[in-house]
Motif scaffolding. Structure first.
Motif, PDB file in Angstrom:
ATOM      1  N   PRO A   1       0.830  -1.205   0.000  1.00  0.00           N
ATOM      2  CA  PRO A   1       0.000   0.000   0.000  1.00  0.00           C
ATOM      3  C   PRO A   1       0.866   1.257   0.000  1.00  0.00           C
ATOM      4  CG  PRO A   1       0.049  -0.951   2.191  1.00  0.00           C
ATOM      5  CD  PRO A   1       0.802  -1.898   1.302  1.00  0.00           C
ATOM      6  N   GLY A   2       0.202   2.394  -0.066  1.00  0.00           N
ATOM      7  CA  GLY A   2       0.904   3.682  -0.128  1.00  0.00           C
ATOM      8  C   GLY A   2       0.699   4.300  -1.487  1.00  0.00           C
ATOM      9  N   SER A   3      -0.343   5.136  -1.594  1.00  0.00           N
ATOM     10  CA  SER A   3      -0.740   5.639  -2.913  1.00  0.00           C
ATOM     11  C   SER A   3       0.117   6.788  -3.409  1.00  0.00           C
ATOM     12  CB  SER A   3      -2.208   6.089  -2.863  1.00  0.00           C
ATOM     13  OG  SER A   3      -2.419   7.022  -1.813  1.00  0.00           O
ATOM     14  N   GLU A   4       0.763   7.526  -2.487  1.00  0.00           N
ATOM     15  CA  GLU A   4       1.388   8.806  -2.870  1.00  0.00           C
ATOM     16  C   GLU A   4       2.749   8.932  -2.210  1.00  0.00           C
ATOM     17  OE1 GLU A   4      -0.124  13.440  -3.027  1.00  0.00           O
ATOM     18  OE2 GLU A   4      -0.833  12.167  -1.399  1.00  0.00           O
ATOM     19  N   TYR A   5       3.757   9.283  -3.000  1.00  0.00           N
ATOM     20  CA  TYR A   5       5.120   9.268  -2.457  1.00  0.00           C
ATOM     21  C   TYR A   5       6.028  10.169  -3.295  1.00  0.00           C
ATOM     22  CZ  TYR A   5       4.968   5.677  -6.080  1.00  0.00           C
ATOM     23  OH  TYR A   5       4.738   5.006  -7.258  1.00  0.00           O
ATOM     24  N   ALA A   6       7.225  10.405  -2.759  1.00  0.00           N
ATOM     25  CA  ALA A   6       8.226  11.197  -3.475  1.00  0.00           C
ATOM     26  C   ALA A   6       9.597  10.598  -3.214  1.00  0.00           C
ATOM     27  CB  ALA A   6       8.190  12.656  -3.020  1.00  0.00           C
ATOM     28  N   GLY A   7      10.475  10.763  -4.189  1.00  0.00           N
ATOM     29  CA  GLY A   7      11.814  10.214  -4.027  1.00  0.00           C
ATOM     30  C   GLY A   7      12.682  10.519  -5.230  1.00  0.00           C
ATOM     31  N   VAL A   8      13.680   9.654  -5.445  1.00  0.00           N
ATOM     32  CA  VAL A   8      14.692   9.872  -6.483  1.00  0.00           C
ATOM     33  C   VAL A   8      14.680   8.705  -7.459  1.00  0.00           C
ATOM     34  CG1 VAL A   8      17.151  10.210  -6.923  1.00  0.00           C
ATOM     35  CG2 VAL A   8      16.118  11.192  -4.878  1.00  0.00           C
ATOM     36  N   VAL A   9      14.701   9.010  -8.742  1.00  0.00           N
ATOM     37  CA  VAL A   9      14.750   7.982  -9.782  1.00  0.00           C
ATOM     38  C   VAL A   9      16.112   7.292  -9.747  1.00  0.00           C
ATOM     39  CG1 VAL A   9      14.672   7.542 -12.267  1.00  0.00           C
ATOM     40  CG2 VAL A   9      13.111   9.219 -11.251  1.00  0.00           C
ATOM     41  N   ARG A  10      16.107   5.959  -9.610  1.00  0.00           N
ATOM     42  CA  ARG A  10      17.360   5.200  -9.557  1.00  0.00           C
ATOM     43  C   ARG A  10      17.594   4.342 -10.800  1.00  0.00           C
ATOM     44  NH1 ARG A  10      20.064   8.427  -6.620  1.00  0.00           N
ATOM     45  NH2 ARG A  10      19.521   8.467  -4.396  1.00  0.00           N
ATOM     46  N   ALA A  11      16.559   4.090 -11.582  1.00  0.00           N
ATOM     47  CA  ALA A  11      16.711   3.361 -12.842  1.00  0.00           C
ATOM     48  C   ALA A  11      15.513   3.689 -13.728  1.00  0.00           C
ATOM     49  CB  ALA A  11      16.800   1.854 -12.593  1.00  0.00           C
ATOM     50  N   VAL A  12      15.732   3.648 -15.041  1.00  0.00           N
ATOM     51  CA  VAL A  12      14.640   3.944 -15.977  1.00  0.00           C
ATOM     52  C   VAL A  12      14.512   2.798 -16.969  1.00  0.00           C
ATOM     53  CG1 VAL A  12      14.923   6.439 -15.757  1.00  0.00           C
ATOM     54  CG2 VAL A  12      16.142   5.219 -17.559  1.00  0.00           C
ATOM     55  N   GLY A  13      13.280   2.509 -17.365  1.00  0.00           N
ATOM     56  CA  GLY A  13      13.029   1.470 -18.351  1.00  0.00           C
ATOM     57  C   GLY A  13      13.109   2.004 -19.767  1.00  0.00           C
ATOM     58  N   ASP A  14      12.997   1.116 -20.715  1.00  0.00           N
ATOM     59  CA  ASP A  14      13.053   1.491 -22.128  1.00  0.00           C
ATOM     60  C   ASP A  14      11.938   2.483 -22.457  1.00  0.00           C
ATOM     61  OD1 ASP A  14      15.164  -0.219 -22.491  1.00  0.00           O
ATOM     62  OD2 ASP A  14      13.943  -1.858 -23.316  1.00  0.00           O
ATOM     63  N   GLY A  15      12.274   3.450 -23.275  1.00  0.00           N
ATOM     64  CA  GLY A  15      11.287   4.394 -23.762  1.00  0.00           C
ATOM     65  C   GLY A  15      11.031   5.590 -22.866  1.00  0.00           C
ATOM     66  N   VAL A  16      11.640   5.613 -21.679  1.00  0.00           N
ATOM     67  CA  VAL A  16      11.432   6.743 -20.766  1.00  0.00           C
ATOM     68  C   VAL A  16      12.407   7.855 -21.153  1.00  0.00           C
ATOM     69  CG1 VAL A  16      11.502   7.541 -18.383  1.00  0.00           C
ATOM     70  CG2 VAL A  16      10.636   5.248 -18.915  1.00  0.00           C
ATOM     71  N   LYS A  17      11.870   8.980 -21.610  1.00  0.00           N
ATOM     72  CA  LYS A  17      12.715  10.066 -22.104  1.00  0.00           C
ATOM     73  C   LYS A  17      12.679  11.304 -21.204  1.00  0.00           C
ATOM     74  CE  LYS A  17      13.594   7.685 -25.851  1.00  0.00           C
ATOM     75  NZ  LYS A  17      14.917   7.024 -26.024  1.00  0.00           N
ATOM     76  N   HIS A  18      11.560  11.527 -20.482  1.00  0.00           N
ATOM     77  CA  HIS A  18      11.411  12.789 -19.750  1.00  0.00           C
ATOM     78  C   HIS A  18      11.933  12.723 -18.319  1.00  0.00           C
ATOM     79  CE1 HIS A  18       7.937  10.577 -18.308  1.00  0.00           C
ATOM     80  NE2 HIS A  18       7.706  11.512 -17.399  1.00  0.00           N
TER      81      HIS A  18
END
Length: 328
Positions: A61-78
């Motif tokens: 559970p936990g609908s809403e959160y904030a943090g730091v991106v540590r890895a990105v999947g294919d196609g993620v540009k922004h």
């Protein structure tokens, strides 16, 4: 990674803190290291199997959160690794890491702390969509906010004041009413004194010179709905936001006729899904309002992620002013 796992949705006590494999993002996803996650009413309903969304078991559970991106999947540009983001994905927030759809992540500008960001999207998006989009609020109109000291209520006060409206805030104690005044409310109603069954309508009538509020923002439901709706102004808009008191009210529909008034449903989640461009524009406007100091989440307190059971108990006591936020 570690996370609070719901393997059987029978309530908060069934949640267990477990070590899990840290997942890798698939196409269109990102891995987020969670710094803060807020506790919202749907987070209680979902672990009780009472929410409209029922995720496959087990889930975090936990609908809403904030943090730091540590890895990105294919196609993620922004989004890039190391970027700070906030996200409202419905689940995944009560842990150290989570996978999130990149499209649901809100890039955070500099100077937007994680605790505020984790308490931002749900309450401000809901309240803006309710008041400005569904309620067509105009400067000079009067807004009655029920449950005004809670998360969405405090956001509604700030947004309504920024729009130039007069705000009457209704809450359950003098302490909560004082908080509402500090946020800009022009008048308050303590509905433990002016109860829904006796006094609430008179208090609303007195504070509006008999005219009634143009817009009523109701995340509470229950016994509050009928006396509030009977008090609405001609051509008023009654915003059905939620049912935090529990019971879903049944209103006599002849009241809409007699008042020339509208009952307006507010479902921000489906608005965001069906109208993503309009939602993105709204979130950008809200981020700008935050940067200008026009809106800022009210944080009741922060607790370590390990004390989630305690946070749920505090929320259940109805003593919370604004939002509870868990931090790693």
């Amino acid at each position: 990674m570690h996370a609070w796992l719901c393997e059987n949705p029978v309530g908060v006590d069934a949640l267990t803190w477990k070590e899990l494999p840290t997942p890798a993002p698939k196409a269109g996803e990102v891995l987020i290291e969670i710094q803060a996650a807020s506790l919202n009413f749907p987070d209680l309903l979902i672990v009780q199997n009472k929410y409209q969304m029922k995720p496959p078991l087990p889930f975090v559970p936990g609908s809403e959160y904030a943090g730091v991106v540590r890895a990105v999947g294919d196609g993620v540009k922004h989004l890039q690794i190391g970027q700070s983001v906030a996200c409202l994905s419905g689940t995944g927030g009560f842990g150290t890491h989570t996978i999130a759809p990149a499209a649901l992540c809100m890039p955070l500008p500099p100077g937007f702390p994680a605790v505020d960001a984790a308490a931002f999207i749900m309450i401000y998006a809901t309240s803006w969509h309710a008041l400005m989009d569904r309620g067509a609020l105009k400067a000079g109109e009067t807004v009655l906010v029920l449950g005004a000291a809670g998360g969405v209520g405090t956001a509604a006060i700030q947004i309504a004041k920024a729009a130039g409206a007069r705000v009457i805030a209704a809450s359950s104690s003098d302490e909560k009413c004082e908080l509402c005044k500090q946020l800009g409310a022009d008048a308050t109603i303590n509905y433990s004194v002016h109860t829904p069954k006796e006094g609430l309508r008179d208090a609303i009538k007195q504070l509006t010179d008999g005219k009634g509020p143009d817009v009523i923002y109701d995340p509470v439901g229950g016994d509050f709905a009928e006396p509030a709706f009977r008090s609405i102004a001609w051509r008023g808009r009654y915003l059905v936001v939620g049912f935090a008191s529990g019971p879903i009210p049944a209103l006599p529909l002849n009241l809409t006729l007699l008042k020339g008034a509208s009952l307006v449903g507010v479902f921000w989640g489906d608005f965001a899904r069906r109208e993503p461009k309009a939602n993105a524009e709204m979130m950008q406007a809200l981020a700008t309002m935050y940067a200008k100091g026009q809106v800022k989440p009210v944080i009741d307190q922060t607790l370590p992620m390990s004390e989630l059971h305690k946070a749920y108990a505090i929320m259940g006591s109805r003593s919370v002013k604004g939002k509870l936020v868990m931090v790693n």
